[in-house]
Scaffold this motif. Structure first.
Motif, PDB file in Angstrom:
ATOM      1  N   THR A   1     -40.202 -12.390  28.158  1.00 57.28           N
ATOM      2  CA  THR A   1     -40.013 -10.890  28.202  1.00 57.28           C
ATOM      3  C   THR A   1     -39.219 -10.851  29.757  1.00 57.28           C
ATOM      4  O   THR A   1     -38.143  -9.930  29.649  1.00 57.28           O
ATOM      5  CB  THR A   1     -41.042 -10.151  28.298  1.00 57.28           C
ATOM      6  OG1 THR A   1     -41.817 -10.370  26.918  1.00 57.28           O
ATOM      7  CG2 THR A   1     -40.969  -8.759  28.368  1.00 57.28           C
TER       8      THR A   1
ATOM      9  N   THR B   1     -38.310  -6.846  20.003  1.00 54.82           N
ATOM     10  CA  THR B   1     -39.420  -7.544  20.249  1.00 54.82           C
ATOM     11  C   THR B   1     -40.562  -7.238  19.089  1.00 54.82           C
ATOM     12  O   THR B   1     -40.576  -6.197  18.583  1.00 54.82           O
ATOM     13  CB  THR B   1     -40.141  -7.320  21.634  1.00 54.82           C
ATOM     14  OG1 THR B   1     -41.425  -7.788  21.740  1.00 54.82           O
ATOM     15  CG2 THR B   1     -40.285  -5.692  21.843  1.00 54.82           C
TER      16      THR B   1
ATOM     17  N   GLY C   1     -43.775  -6.804  19.383  1.00 57.25           N
ATOM     18  CA  GLY C   1     -44.735  -5.862  19.828  1.00 57.25           C
ATOM     19  C   GLY C   1     -46.237  -6.218  19.653  1.00 57.25           C
ATOM     20  O   GLY C   1     -47.107  -5.486  19.139  1.00 57.25           O
TER      21      GLY C   1
ATOM     22  N   GLY D   1     -47.666  -3.490  22.051  1.00 63.39           N
ATOM     23  CA  GLY D   1     -46.734  -3.374  22.360  1.00 63.39           C
ATOM     24  C   GLY D   1     -46.662  -3.260  24.048  1.00 63.39           C
ATOM     25  O   GLY D   1     -45.892  -2.577  24.618  1.00 63.39           O
TER      26      GLY D   1
ATOM     27  N   ALA E   1     -43.187  -4.147  25.568  1.00 62.42           N
ATOM     28  CA  ALA E   1     -42.369  -3.155  25.122  1.00 62.42           C
ATOM     29  C   ALA E   1     -42.387  -2.012  26.171  1.00 62.42           C
ATOM     30  O   ALA E   1     -41.327  -1.391  26.726  1.00 62.42           O
ATOM     31  CB  ALA E   1     -42.599  -2.667  23.429  1.00 62.42           C
TER      32      ALA E   1
ATOM     33  N   ARG F   1     -39.687  -0.650  28.829  1.00 65.69           N
ATOM     34  CA  ARG F   1     -39.056   0.501  28.999  1.00 65.69           C
ATOM     35  C   ARG F   1     -39.401   1.108  30.199  1.00 65.69           C
ATOM     36  O   ARG F   1     -38.342   1.712  30.755  1.00 65.69           O
ATOM     37  CB  ARG F   1     -39.852   1.577  27.910  1.00 65.69           C
ATOM     38  CG  ARG F   1     -39.751   1.380  26.516  1.00 65.69           C
ATOM     39  CD  ARG F   1     -40.100   2.185  25.600  1.00 65.69           C
ATOM     40  NE  ARG F   1     -39.953   2.095  24.084  1.00 65.69           N
ATOM     41  CZ  ARG F   1     -40.728   1.509  23.287  1.00 65.69           C
ATOM     42  NH1 ARG F   1     -41.921   1.324  23.675  1.00 65.69           N
ATOM     43  NH2 ARG F   1     -40.376   1.180  22.281  1.00 65.69           N
TER      44      ARG F   1
ATOM     45  N   ILE G   1     -34.859  -0.526  23.063  1.00 68.97           N
ATOM     46  CA  ILE G   1     -35.843  -1.553  22.767  1.00 68.97           C
ATOM     47  C   ILE G   1     -36.450  -1.031  21.263  1.00 68.97           C
ATOM     48  O   ILE G   1     -36.842   0.025  21.025  1.00 68.97           O
ATOM     49  CB  ILE G   1     -37.054  -1.511  23.693  1.00 68.97           C
ATOM     50  CG1 ILE G   1     -36.430  -1.729  25.214  1.00 68.97           C
ATOM     51  CG2 ILE G   1     -38.233  -2.281  23.511  1.00 68.97           C
ATOM     52  CD1 ILE G   1     -37.515  -1.216  26.243  1.00 68.97           C
TER      53      ILE G   1
ATOM     54  N   VAL H   1     -39.173  -2.245  18.342  1.00 72.84           N
ATOM     55  CA  VAL H   1     -40.345  -2.932  18.075  1.00 72.84           C
ATOM     56  C   VAL H   1     -40.666  -3.209  16.732  1.00 72.84           C
ATOM     57  O   VAL H   1     -40.788  -2.323  15.804  1.00 72.84           O
ATOM     58  CB  VAL H   1     -41.396  -2.333  18.823  1.00 72.84           C
ATOM     59  CG1 VAL H   1     -43.001  -2.996  18.588  1.00 72.84           C
ATOM     60  CG2 VAL H   1     -41.204  -2.107  20.233  1.00 72.84           C
TER      61      VAL H   1
END
Length: 396
Positions: free
Chosen positions: A77, A98, A100, A104, A107, A111, A121, A123
């Motif tokens: 990530t 991703t 999640g 998440g 994520a 963000r 992004i 998810v």
């Protein structure tokens, strides 16, 4: 369940069975059988993709996969974020896809870190479908078919309109190596320099998601946490990877601590020096807790203790009570109130849970991925590699 996960993880990274407990030794036959079933399923899945029974989707923009061969803690990530920053600063709006996990948490962190940049992004487990929804909403443009300035950056499509910050120009797959349903143009494989491939067995007996020969699919290998690995071990790992592919670019990366924020106020910022000479309890539920703790130790705390949970663990009230007991023990031993340090991922999994540790101070450590110059592999050469890939890929 938490104890079982810990026992399995210790087996996966044990180099010597003599150090395992009787319980762990008794689990090995069961894990060996489960690994053989996993290997069979993996082989079947691979053959179904190769034969065309399972379809591979081609997206209309370049796809950069950031993945790994083992379970968590490899810096996927942070690398996805690093690439997104490079692309956004180059005038290309990327979409990060991703799965999640655990509510998440990754994520949410992405963000927050990428706020204000033209990065989207998505998810969901079905990433082709997620990408399709984003393409429909924001549109897309293939950077390889755009006009370019003298510095190589795309400025507008050849036909119609112009490239805005909303238009998607690339896709980044976070944890994408085993997501075979999407074709990719660049395969970046992350390797944890502290743990490598453990006992080299497939999960659950070992940490491997695929056999080591899957490294042959890599276009780039990134050795993460290289700053925490001895010089000799780095040379040995480098040599091992070169044997897979002599022309394989190998980059070294580290997580560079930036600041802390109080879990009660995500917008607060505390400098790293505030931790100097403090008594610290590191609490984490991530894939590479050793790297997290070593990073905190390097900041300069007087004493660092640790409590570890399995990757993506959801903290409960009983965990908070366990943490409180450890904090009281530390306070009795040193005569000072200890500070709790958690990772951003642990904070984002449940932003409220750590507030229940009041009156103890709880801080989240914010770090960012940095490339450590290594031979010809520098941040500039990494950027050039990305630019060349984005401009030279043919998706017709």
């Amino acid at each position: 369940m938490q104890k079982l996960r810990k026992a399995v993880s210790e087996i996966a990274y044990a180099q010597n069975h003599a150090k395992l407990t009787h319980l762990q030794l008794s689990l090995i036959p069961v894990l060996r059988f489960a690994s053989s079933l996993y290997k069979l399923a993996l082989s079947l899945r691979r053959s179904l993709y190769h034969s065309g029974v399972f379809r591979k989707h081609r997206l209309p923009v370049p796809v950069i996969s950031v993945g790994n061969l083992t379970w968590g803690g490899n810096g996927k990530t942070p690398m996805a974020e690093f690439i997104a920053r490079i692309l956004a600063d180059s005038g290309i709006s990327p979409l990060i896809l991703t799965r999640g996990y655990a509510g998440g948490d990754e994520a949410k962190m992405l963000r927050r870190h990428l706020l204000g940049r033209p990065v989207k992004i998505g998810v969901g487990a079905k990433r082709a479908a997620v990408a399709a929804r984003f393409f429909e909403r924001y549109g897309y443009v293939d950077p390889s078919s755009t006009n370019k300035r003298s510095d190589g950056l795309c400025i507008e499509p050849k036909v119609g309109g112009h490239l805005s910050s909303e238009t998607i120009g690339a896709v980044i797959l976070d944890d994408g190596m085993q997501h075979w349903s999407l074709q990719r143009d660049l395969e970046i494989v992350m390797v944890n320099g502290l743990t490598l491939w453990g006992n080299c067995h497939l999960i659950p007996r070992g940490p491997l998601r695929e056999p080591l020969n899957a490294l042959r699919r890599a276009d780039v290998v990134v050795l993460h946490h290289a700053d925490l690995v001895s010089e000799q071990n780095l040379k040995d790992i480098d040599l091992m990877l070169q044997q897979v592919n002599k022309s394989l670019p190998i980059f070294f990366t580290k997580m560079d601590p930036c600041y802390f924020f109080d879990v009660g106020n995500v917008n607060s910022r505390k400098p790293l020096r505030d931790l100097s000479n403090s008594i610290v309890l590191c609490v984490s539920a991530i894939g590479s807790s050793n790297a997290f703790v070593k990073g905190v130790e390097k900041i300069g705390a007087f004493y660092v203790d640790r409590l570890e949970f399995s990757d993506h663990h959801i903290f409960q009230a009983k965990d908070i009570e366990m943490i409180r007991r450890r904090l009281r023990e530390l306070e009795d031993t040193f005569g000072h109130k200890p500070v709790v340090i958690v990772t951003e991922k642990d904070y984002d999994r449940d932003p409220e849970i750590f507030k229940h540790l009041d009156p103890y101070e709880v801080l989240a450590l914010c770090s960012e991925l940095k490339i450590i110059p290594h031979r010809e592999c520098t941040e500039d050469t990494f950027k050039k590699l990305l630019k060349d890939e984005l401009q030279g890929t043919d998706r017709n």
